[in-house]
Design an enzyme around this catalytic site. Structure first.
Site, short mmCIF file in Angstrom:
data_model
loop_
_atom_site.label_atom_id
_atom_site.label_comp_id
_atom_site.label_asym_id
_atom_site.label_seq_id
_atom_site.Cartn_x
_atom_site.Cartn_y
_atom_site.Cartn_z
N LYS A 158 0.88 -1.17 0.00
CA LYS A 158 0.00 0.00 0.00
C LYS A 158 0.91 1.22 0.00
O LYS A 158 1.27 1.76 1.06
CB LYS A 158 -0.90 -0.05 1.24
CG LYS A 158 -2.10 0.86 1.15
CD LYS A 158 -3.11 0.52 2.24
CE LYS A 158 -4.13 1.61 2.44
NZ LYS A 158 -4.98 1.89 1.30
N1 PMP Z 1 -7.78 -2.07 -2.81
C1 PMP Z 1 -7.24 -0.85 -2.76
C2 PMP Z 1 -6.53 -0.33 -3.96
C3 PMP Z 1 -7.33 -0.07 -1.60
O1 PMP Z 1 -6.81 1.15 -1.55
C4 PMP Z 1 -8.02 -0.58 -0.48
C5 PMP Z 1 -8.12 0.25 0.78
N2 PMP Z 1 -7.03 0.01 1.63
C6 PMP Z 1 -8.56 -1.87 -0.56
C7 PMP Z 1 -8.43 -2.59 -1.74
C8 PMP Z 1 -9.26 -2.48 0.61
O2 PMP Z 1 -8.33 -2.78 1.63
P1 PMP Z 1 -8.75 -2.78 3.15
O3 PMP Z 1 -9.93 -3.65 3.27
O4 PMP Z 1 -7.56 -3.32 3.85
O5 PMP Z 1 -9.04 -1.38 3.52
#
Ligand code: PMP
Length: 309
Positions: A158
């Protein structure tokens, strides 16, 4: 739209006033998008604010940081304490939490090794999307922009720079009157939403993809997989084609910001009934109970001020 400002922001080891949490214009991370971050939520429970899956979010942040050679100068315990202290000092009952680690000011040569800064911001952010839209189903569009392939940038990290592609896709979707964009990947299959993972439901089976489809491995995604299995659904983790999305009985997004949000239509073609379907609603109801501490089976997913990660 603006922030619900709080008093304190945790910055490089201590709590500083919101207006003093500043970054210099020469910060390397600002110029090259060189940083990693997390999006976490804390929810109100009878025992005070509970941070949802804090350990998993911190794990992902340390892994993301490793990929980009960012040495986070704090231990997990220190960051855990920083987050819980910030929530307490700001008197937040529920909030969104944004830890970010980035190459800071030192040099702007691309090979530069600069100091690393760490900042944690928490604020009240109830709805990333309008609650009615979330309830009745989002109007989505397939983005003309493809998701960056996992062979080009590690999709499981991320990292800040990667989000330019999400910003771009959302700007385009909103300009065309939609609520959210869906990325196809380089192979032309479904990747994910701009900031959400995507699930479909077909014949009572719950289906989502994984990193082979160039997606971030969402923590809400993994929670929903567990919840769906515990509810007795068969969960398939595999490629999803655009055709399967259009023909799905139900489809929904998962993500920390939007939580679980039904997809009502894709490019104005209704998905299933065009609103939140029964499986989506069942999973969502369970999720809502869990995050508010009303399901003992999942108590381990909640971090209260006094628990250790
Ligand atoms: N995909 C992307 C590109 C994201 O930015 C997010 C948000 N973090 C998610 C999926 C979902 O991840 P999470 O459930 O950990 O927030």
């Amino acid at each position: 739209m603006s922030f619900n400002k709080t008093k304190w922001v945790w910055h490089n080891g201590g709590q500083v006033l919101w207006d003093e949490a500043k970054v210099h214009a020469t910060a390397y991370g600002l110029h090259y998008g060189a940083g990693v971050f997390e999006g976490i939520r804390a929810y109100e429970t009878e025992s005070g604010p509970a941070v949802f899956r804090l350990a998993e979010h911190l794990d992902r942040m340390y892994k993301s940081a490793d990929i980009y050679n960012l040495n986070i100068p704090y231990t997990r315990d220190e960051l855990t304490e920083a987050i819980t202290e910030n929530i307490r000092l700001n008197d937040l009952k529920d909030c969104y939490i944004r830890p970010i680690v980035y190459f800071d000011s030192g040099s702007l040569g691309i090979r530069a090794v600069t100091p690393v800064s760490t900042t944690i911001i928490a604020w009240k952010w109830e709805h990333a999307l309008h609650p009615d839209k979330k309830k009745h189903g989002l109007r989505t569009t397939i983005s003309p922009w493809r998701k960056i392939h996992h062979s080009m940038m590690p999709s499981t990290a991320k990292s800040t720079g990667q989000y330019l592609s999400s910003v771009h896709a959302v700007q385009d979707a909103v300009k065309r009157g939609f609520d959210e964009a869906i990325f196809l990947n380089a192979e032309g299959n479904i990747a994910e939403g701009a900031v959400e993972n995507l699930f479909i439901v077909k014949n009572n089976r719950v289906i989502t993809n994984d990193e082979q489809s160039s997606v971030l491995l969402g923590i809400t995604r993994s929670s929903v997989i567990d919840i769906a299995r515990d509810l007795g659904y068969h969960v398939d983790i595999r490629t999803i084609t655009p055709d399967e999305l259009f023909k799905a009985d139900e489809a929904f997004f998962t993500g920390t910001a939007v939580e679980i949000a039904a997809i009502g239509s894709v490019d104005d073609r209704p998905i299933g009934s065009g609103t939140s379907g029964p499986v989506t609603s069942e999973i969502k109801d369970k999720f809502t109970k869990i995050i508010h501490g009303k399901d003992d089976h999942y108590a381990k997913w909640l971090h209260y001020e006094m628990t250790t990660v």
